[in-house]
Design an enzyme around this catalytic site. Structure first.
Site, PDB file in Angstrom:
ATOM      1  N   TYR A 175      27.574 -19.732   1.307  1.00  0.00           N
ATOM      2  CA  TYR A 175      28.982 -20.103   1.085  1.00  0.00           C
ATOM      3  C   TYR A 175      29.123 -21.216   0.050  1.00  0.00           C
ATOM      4  O   TYR A 175      29.904 -22.138   0.236  1.00  0.00           O
ATOM      5  CB  TYR A 175      29.638 -20.516   2.414  1.00  0.00           C
ATOM      6  N   ASP A 201      33.342 -11.477  21.700  1.00  0.00           N
ATOM      7  CA  ASP A 201      32.396 -12.149  20.806  1.00  0.00           C
ATOM      8  C   ASP A 201      32.446 -13.643  21.133  1.00  0.00           C
ATOM      9  O   ASP A 201      33.319 -14.369  20.672  1.00  0.00           O
ATOM     10  CB  ASP A 201      32.781 -11.880  19.343  1.00  0.00           C
ATOM     11  N   TYR A 228      36.758 -13.409  12.657  1.00  0.00           N
ATOM     12  CA  TYR A 228      35.454 -13.516  11.986  1.00  0.00           C
ATOM     13  C   TYR A 228      34.367 -13.146  12.986  1.00  0.00           C
ATOM     14  O   TYR A 228      34.279 -13.737  14.067  1.00  0.00           O
ATOM     15  CB  TYR A 228      35.194 -14.930  11.461  1.00  0.00           C
ATOM     16  N   LYS A 268      24.494 -18.931  18.359  1.00  0.00           N
ATOM     17  CA  LYS A 268      24.843 -20.346  18.150  1.00  0.00           C
ATOM     18  C   LYS A 268      24.349 -21.277  19.270  1.00  0.00           C
ATOM     19  O   LYS A 268      23.186 -21.620  19.290  1.00  0.00           O
ATOM     20  CB  LYS A 268      26.348 -20.474  17.916  1.00  0.00           C
TER      21      LYS A 268
HETATM   22  C1  LIG Z   1      29.263 -17.569  13.531  1.00  0.00           C
HETATM   23  C2  LIG Z   1      29.848 -16.388  14.202  1.00  0.00           C
HETATM   24  C3  LIG Z   1      29.246 -15.125  14.109  1.00  0.00           C
HETATM   25  C4  LIG Z   1      28.048 -14.870  13.250  1.00  0.00           C
HETATM   26  O1  LIG Z   1      26.920 -15.547  13.700  1.00  0.00           O
HETATM   27  P1  LIG Z   1      25.696 -15.812  12.690  1.00  0.00           P
HETATM   28  O2  LIG Z   1      24.609 -16.311  13.557  1.00  0.00           O
HETATM   29  O3  LIG Z   1      26.199 -16.826  11.709  1.00  0.00           O
HETATM   30  O4  LIG Z   1      25.378 -14.515  12.040  1.00  0.00           O
HETATM   31  C5  LIG Z   1      29.811 -14.082  14.822  1.00  0.00           C
HETATM   32  N1  LIG Z   1      30.909 -14.267  15.574  1.00  0.00           N
HETATM   33  C6  LIG Z   1      31.510 -15.460  15.691  1.00  0.00           C
HETATM   34  C7  LIG Z   1      32.706 -15.609  16.571  1.00  0.00           C
HETATM   35  C8  LIG Z   1      31.017 -16.556  14.994  1.00  0.00           C
HETATM   36  O5  LIG Z   1      31.638 -17.743  15.083  1.00  0.00           O
END
Ligand SMILES: *Cc1c(COP(=O)(O)O)cnc(C)c1O
Length: 424
Positions: free
Chosen positions: A18, A237, A145, A266
């Site tokens: 980015y 998600d 996202y 994460k």
């Molecule tokens: C960051 C994020 C992703 C992608 O995760 P990466 O480990 O960066 O590929 C998917 N969904 C959500 C809600 C996110 O915040």
């Protein structure tokens, strides 16, 4: 090489995420982490107020996680996960299932958030195709996202980031975030395309990269229920919202309707290692059981369920479930609430919103408010100058700290935000 700085050596070879490399300032070399702080080569200390892109929940170089990871490293660093297994993956699956909503019964490992989403999408499409049904579409929210790989990008909002790839992204129907006014309209929109839709994917309660947009659990509950009644699978998600961010262990814990699949990454390892998890109901799992080999889920990554990452996740979970950590999450939430009240009437504050440990403040701007305006860079540099890493999304700044942040450190960040409001 000897007379070049770390930053210059980086600039010679490395392409950053980015980042428009043509005019990017030199990156800041970080040589050490310690709790809430990242420590630069020149000795300057930064408060990591965004948890290093939302991954770090217990602070940097946590001694307990370091000890567990180091023990794992000298025991078993990695093993192929097809035909083999290992104690860490098993224990992590057991412990995850014990704290997730009861609907979640099977665990599939991968190695980041985007792949956790890819796996969920493939599970949904193939769930239907294994039953001879073709359902080529997905529902997602505007502004969503879900990651940067192609499938994850396809279910993310169309934006400047996805523009060059637009023709290559599969068909997704986008819904507005639900509220009391549009709920019935959204339900009709869902019913109208239901026969073609495999799944509905959403970030529960907080849309992260879309600018920390927040919405109410009760309306999401309605949409999940409506999808279930219309033969659409649902994917929560929780890559960003998982592991305490929203004040409960999972954002889904605020919901009464539970999704069929969930995605994690994460905070899963406390921000120590790359690891992804997709969980699902037994109903989905059972749709892949067959004498017909073609019904197998043909998906896997070299580093699936990496033992070191699993050890980090187990250690992180130990810390997360300590009463002190849970109290810290409530303390940060309460502290944000007080700041929210104090600042909400400020003329430069267009909007301030909060869910649990996440606080987002939208700047009133006269001109352009996109990701690309100068305000963003000015704010970013202002906070860096004061030893705070806050990375605005356009005119939106947000605090999403590791749970070990102290009240004094929070107050310092709030004070600097108030100063910035006077200045920019
Ligand atoms: C960051 C994020 C992703 C992608 O995760 P990466 O480990 O960066 O590929 C998917 N969904 C959500 C809600 C996110 O915040």
């Amino acid at each position: 090489m000897a007379n070049k700085s770390l930053a210059e050596r980086d600039q010679d070879l490395i392409w950053h995420p980015y980042t428009q490399m043509q005019n990017a300032p030199l990156p800041i070399p970080i040589v050490r982490g310690e709790g809430i702080f990242l420590i630069a080569e020149d000795g300057k200390k930064y408060i990591d107020a965004i948890s290093s892109w939302w991954v770090n929940i217990h602070g940097h170089a946590h001694p307990y996680i370091a000890k567990k990871v180091s023990e794992q490293l000298s025991t078993l660093e990695h093993v192929i996960f097809a035909g083999f297994t290992h104690p860490g993956a098993i224990e992590l699956a057991e412990r995850l299932i014990s704290i997730l909503p009861a609907s979640q019964q099977k665990v599939f490992y991968s190695d980041n958030g985007s792949t956790a989403v890819e796996v969920a999408l493939k599970m949904c499409f193939q769930y239907w195709s294994n039953q001879g049904k073709e359902k080529p579409k997905v529902l997602a929210f505007n502004n969503s996202y879900h990651g940067d790989t192609f499938g994850a990008m396809a279910v993310s909002a169309r934006s400047a980031f996805t523009k060059p790839f637009e023709k290559l992204l599969f068909e997704v129907e986008f819904l507005d975030l639900p509220d009391s006014n549009n709920l019935n309209k959204l339900k009709s929109q869902i019913s109208a395309s239901a026969s073609e839709v495999s799944a509905f994917i959403f970030e529960p309660l907080v849309q992260g990269a879309g600018g920390m947009q927040m919405y109410e659990a009760e309306y999401l509950d309605e949409l999940i229920k409506h999808c279930k009644n219309n033969g659409i699978l649902t994917i929560a998600d929780e890559v960003m919202t998982g592991f305490g961010r929203t004040g409960k262990l999972f954002a889904s814990d605020h919901l009464s309707e539970k999704a069929d699949l969930m995605c994690f990454s994460k905070g899963l390892t406390g921000g120590t290692m790359a690891l992804g998890v997709t969980t699902c109901t037994s109903i989905i799992y059972e749709a892949f059981l067959s004498d017909n080999k073609l019904k197998t889920l043909f998906h896997g990554h070299s580093f699936t369920a990496n033992p070191i990452a699993c050890a980090a996740a187990l250690a992180s979970m130990d810390i997360l479930l300590e009463s002190e950590t849970l109290k810290n999450i409530q303390r940060i939430t309460a502290s944000h609430q007080v700041f929210n009240k104090r600042i909400s009437m400020h003329p430069k504050v267009k909007c301030i919103r909060q869910t649990g440990t996440i606080l987002a403040l939208e700047w009133e701007t006269s001109g352009e408010t996109s990701y690309f305006n100068n305000l963003r860079d000015n704010l970013y540099n202002f906070f860096l100058g004061h030893g705070i890493i806050l990375r605005p999304l356009g005119n939106i700044i947000y605090i999403m700290p590791p749970y070990c942040i102290t009240n004094e450190q929070l107050d310092y960040i709030y004070k600097k935000i108030e100063e910035a409001l006077e200045r920019f």
